[in-house]
Scaffold this motif. Structure first.
Motif, PDB file in Angstrom:
ATOM      1  N   ALA A 100       7.957   2.837  -4.176  1.00  0.00           N
ATOM      2  CA  ALA A 100       7.426   3.434  -5.396  1.00  0.00           C
ATOM      3  C   ALA A 100       5.989   3.866  -5.138  1.00  0.00           C
ATOM      4  O   ALA A 100       5.162   3.044  -4.724  1.00  0.00           O
ATOM      5  CB  ALA A 100       7.480   2.430  -6.552  1.00  0.00           C
ATOM      6  N   ASP A 101       5.715   5.128  -5.358  1.00  0.00           N
ATOM      7  CA  ASP A 101       4.375   5.657  -5.083  1.00  0.00           C
ATOM      8  C   ASP A 101       3.488   5.434  -6.306  1.00  0.00           C
ATOM      9  O   ASP A 101       3.189   6.361  -7.055  1.00  0.00           O
ATOM     10  CB  ASP A 101       4.470   7.136  -4.730  1.00  0.00           C
ATOM     11  N   GLN A 102       3.078   4.190  -6.512  1.00  0.00           N
ATOM     12  CA  GLN A 102       2.243   3.846  -7.662  1.00  0.00           C
ATOM     13  C   GLN A 102       0.886   3.295  -7.238  1.00  0.00           C
ATOM     14  O   GLN A 102       0.105   2.825  -8.065  1.00  0.00           O
ATOM     15  CB  GLN A 102       2.967   2.813  -8.536  1.00  0.00           C
ATOM     16  N   GLY A 103       0.616   3.323  -5.919  1.00  0.00           N
ATOM     17  CA  GLY A 103      -0.649   2.787  -5.444  1.00  0.00           C
ATOM     18  C   GLY A 103      -1.815   3.704  -5.755  1.00  0.00           C
ATOM     19  O   GLY A 103      -1.676   4.917  -5.822  1.00  0.00           O
ATOM     20  N   SER A 104      -2.968   3.102  -5.956  1.00  0.00           N
ATOM     21  CA  SER A 104      -4.180   3.877  -6.245  1.00  0.00           C
ATOM     22  C   SER A 104      -5.362   3.441  -5.391  1.00  0.00           C
ATOM     23  O   SER A 104      -6.431   4.033  -5.477  1.00  0.00           O
ATOM     24  CB  SER A 104      -4.544   3.733  -7.727  1.00  0.00           C
ATOM     25  N   THR A 105      -5.163   2.407  -4.558  1.00  0.00           N
ATOM     26  CA  THR A 105      -6.253   1.921  -3.702  1.00  0.00           C
ATOM     27  C   THR A 105      -6.398   2.848  -2.499  1.00  0.00           C
ATOM     28  O   THR A 105      -5.412   3.115  -1.815  1.00  0.00           O
ATOM     29  CB  THR A 105      -5.962   0.496  -3.224  1.00  0.00           C
ATOM     30  N   PRO A 106      -7.603   3.334  -2.227  1.00  0.00           N
ATOM     31  CA  PRO A 106      -7.757   4.232  -1.073  1.00  0.00           C
ATOM     32  C   PRO A 106      -7.547   3.480   0.239  1.00  0.00           C
ATOM     33  O   PRO A 106      -7.800   2.281   0.332  1.00  0.00           O
ATOM     34  CB  PRO A 106      -9.202   4.734  -1.209  1.00  0.00           C
ATOM     35  N   PRO A 107      -7.077   4.164   1.279  1.00  0.00           N
ATOM     36  CA  PRO A 107      -6.887   3.510   2.577  1.00  0.00           C
ATOM     37  C   PRO A 107      -8.234   3.244   3.235  1.00  0.00           C
ATOM     38  O   PRO A 107      -9.274   3.745   2.780  1.00  0.00           O
ATOM     39  CB  PRO A 107      -6.086   4.553   3.362  1.00  0.00           C
ATOM     40  N   PRO A 108      -8.233   2.460   4.300  1.00  0.00           N
ATOM     41  CA  PRO A 108      -9.489   2.220   5.016  1.00  0.00           C
ATOM     42  C   PRO A 108     -10.115   3.545   5.458  1.00  0.00           C
ATOM     43  O   PRO A 108      -9.415   4.495   5.799  1.00  0.00           O
ATOM     44  CB  PRO A 108      -9.059   1.377   6.214  1.00  0.00           C
ATOM     45  N   SER A 109     -11.450   3.590   5.424  1.00  0.00           N
ATOM     46  CA  SER A 109     -12.145   4.838   5.759  1.00  0.00           C
ATOM     47  C   SER A 109     -12.012   5.207   7.232  1.00  0.00           C
ATOM     48  O   SER A 109     -12.073   6.373   7.597  1.00  0.00           O
ATOM     49  CB  SER A 109     -13.623   4.726   5.385  1.00  0.00           C
ATOM     50  N   GLY A 110     -11.832   4.222   8.092  1.00  0.00           N
ATOM     51  CA  GLY A 110     -11.696   4.490   9.518  1.00  0.00           C
ATOM     52  C   GLY A 110     -10.523   3.729  10.097  1.00  0.00           C
ATOM     53  O   GLY A 110      -9.708   3.143   9.372  1.00  0.00           O
TER      54      GLY A 110
END
Length: 569
Positions: A333-343
């Protein structure tokens, strides 16, 4: 020229087959209304012609009124022209309604397939999916084709009933009661037809599933001489489907025959009663002709209603299959809102205890190859159900909390049995069109696939056949590896990328892999010593859990690891 399908602005209603059909119809209300208007005018003009003919006979011929005769002929001509014009318009709009509904169903099924992941093929067989998209969608579209004729049939039936009542209330009463009774008699045949059509649909789905499985494994089956077993299975399913289709054909033939008998008997009775009224002088000769024309016309509403009921049955069977496909819950389910690690950041799998360090070449070895592939799939987030109990962390963030689009952009998974699509070879290797021809050639060399290109007269413009069937298994695998390398993904997950190539080619791939993926994270599931020897780190799994880690040379001292690697060699 209009293109189909039109955009879909609302989500499908999958609460029931009926609600899905209503939702589908709501998307094409203007054309449905246009079809109903044209269909109604078409049949109303046809229903009025016997009345005009009868009055023309009474006034123009028997009454010897040349003006009435010419006027009646002119009205008949106008009614004929109206009927012809609106018949053409109705047909054009009906076909449009059919295509809109069919293509929209195909469209929503296609979207569902692309967005559901592995959950859909595990719940519904490939053959069922093919039948649903190719056959059921067309059957669903048929009911929107018939709405125009059905509305016209109902209105013209009511008009004819009123016109007959004005001639003879006894015959009008017979029409009002007799036509619904004729339709009700057909239900005794339609009910068994519905059950047999459902059975035939199930048989066809199973037959298609066996055929799809056989085609998918044909190369392997021929290699081991086992194709005759699957051919026998397909032949058996085909015969069952044929016998089931024969039952449906018998029901359809019975329905058509009964329809002719019932409507014919009604027309004979109706005409006989009208003739008796004419002999007794209660009605005129012209009215008798009108009644005969009405009796012939009344066959049309009964036939259209029977056709509509049969189409609705098929549409409900198809809509039930479509709803089953659309109701399948996606694997993620594409419900995530946390950004991935920057690097670049490590990936940690809590199920196995494996940690994939960024910027390194890492291999996963297991006595069970499926366990290694499962690990790679978890790191790519393809099934949230598996991550519910044992999550995967990207840096310190649960992978399920990150938007899927961000994961797909930076983490690319190349499966063990890759899919190749039709089109030019250039488009296949670089779907996004970002790489130059020089980069494509370099990736082909890194994947040990330059010899594949050398054998093609058109080079990168070569048209790849469906699923790449023009290539051998090893060639398809190397082309898929080239495609994965061209993605330049920050993290690349390769499941058994060289299992179908010879040792010399595998050695060339191993020698170039480090330079091709320099500075980026690469995970390879393999038991090949040629690949393991160039890895920065090897993770060894036992029963799905991390049992040892180190370089290939260091792990050779572990007996279990050495056994797996020797078997892989």
């Amino acid at each position: 020229m209009r293109t189909y399908p039109y955009p879909i602005k609302t989500s499908p209603d999958t609460r029931s087959p009926a609600r899905y059909l209503l939702w589908l119809g709501s998307l094409q209300l203007p054309s449905l209304i246009g079809g109903i208007v044209c269909g109604s005018i078409w049949l109303l003009a046809q229903a009025t012609m016997p009345l005009v003919l009868g009055q023309t006979i009474d006034r123009g011929i028997l009454g010897k009124d040349w003006g009435a005769l010419l006027a009646g002929a002119a009205v008949m001509l106008v009614l004929g022209l109206v009927q012809a014009i609106f018949a053409v318009l109705r047909h054009r709009i009906a076909v449009s309604n059919w295509l809109q509904a069919a293509y929209r169903s195909v469209q929503v099924i296609g979207h569902k397939i692309t967005r559901t992941g592995d959950a859909l093929p595990s719940a519904i067989s490939t053959g069922e999916l093919i039948n649903t998209a190719a056959s059921d969608a067309v059957r669903i579209g048929q009911i929107y084709d018939l709405t125009a004729r059905l509305s016209g049939a109902v209105l013209s039936y009511l008009l004819v009933s009123v016109l007959i009542w004005n001639i003879s209330w006894q015959l009008g009463l017979i029409v009002l009661i007799g036509v619904p009774v004729c339709c009700a008699l057909l239900l005794f045949i339609i009910r068994p037809l519905q059950a047999r059509q459902r059975e035939q649909r199930e048989m066809a789905g199973k037959m298609t599933a066996v055929g799809a499985d056989t085609v998918a494994g044909l190369r392997v089956l021929r290699g081991i001489g086992g194709e005759h077993i699957f051919v026998a299975r397909y032949r058996s399913r085909s015969q069952e489907t044929r016998f089931s289709g024969n039952k449906v054909a018998r029901s359809v033939a019975t329905l058509d025959g009964t329809q002719l008998v019932v409507t014919g008997a009604f027309a004979v009775l109706f005409t006989w009663l009208g003739a008796n009224l004419a002999v007794s002088g209660e009605i005129s000769v012209g009215e008798l002709v009108s009644l005969y024309g009405f009796s012939v016309f009344l066959v049309t509403p009964v036939r259209i209603l029977a056709e509509m009921v049969s189409a609705v049955i098929r549409a409900f069977v198809g809509a039930r299959k479509v709803v089953a496909v659309l109701s399948t819950d996606p694997a993620y389910a594409d419900q995530g809102s946390t950004p991935p690690p920057s690097g670049a950041a490590p990936l940690r799998d809590t199920a196995s205890g494996a940690v994939i360090q960024p910027g390194r070449l890492t291999a996963v070895v297991s006595s069970d190859p499926a366990a290694s592939t499962k690990l790679a799939e978890r790191l790519g987030r393809f099934d949230d159900a598996e991550l519910a109990e044992h999550p995967v962390y990207w840096a310190e963030t649960d992978l399920r909390r990150i938007p899927v689009a961000s994961i797909r952009e930076r983490i690319v998974f190349s499966e063990a049995d890759p899919q190749l699509f039709s089109g030019s070879l250039r488009e296949l290797l670089d779907p996004r069109g970002r790489a130059s021809d020089e980069s494509v050639l370099a990736a082909l060399e890194d994947a040990g696939a330059l010899d594949v290109l050398d054998g093609l007269d058109e080079g990168l413009d070569h048209q790849v056949t469906e699923r790449g069937r023009g290539f051998s298994g090893g060639q398809r695998q190397r082309l898929a590896l080239c495609r994965a390398l061209l993605s330049n993904a920050e993290t690349l997950l390769l499941a058994e990328p060289t299992s179908a190539v010879d040792a010399h080619t595998e050695a060339r791939i191993a020698a170039r892999l480090r330079a091709a993926r320099s500075g980026r994270t690469t995970l390879v599931t393999t038991a090949s010593p040629l690949l393991l020897g160039v890895m920065d780190e090897v993770l060894f799994l036992v029963d799905g859990r991390l049992a040892a880690r180190g370089t290939h040379r260091e792990l050779l001292s572990v007996p279990e690891y050495r056994t797996v690697v020797i078997r892989g060699e």
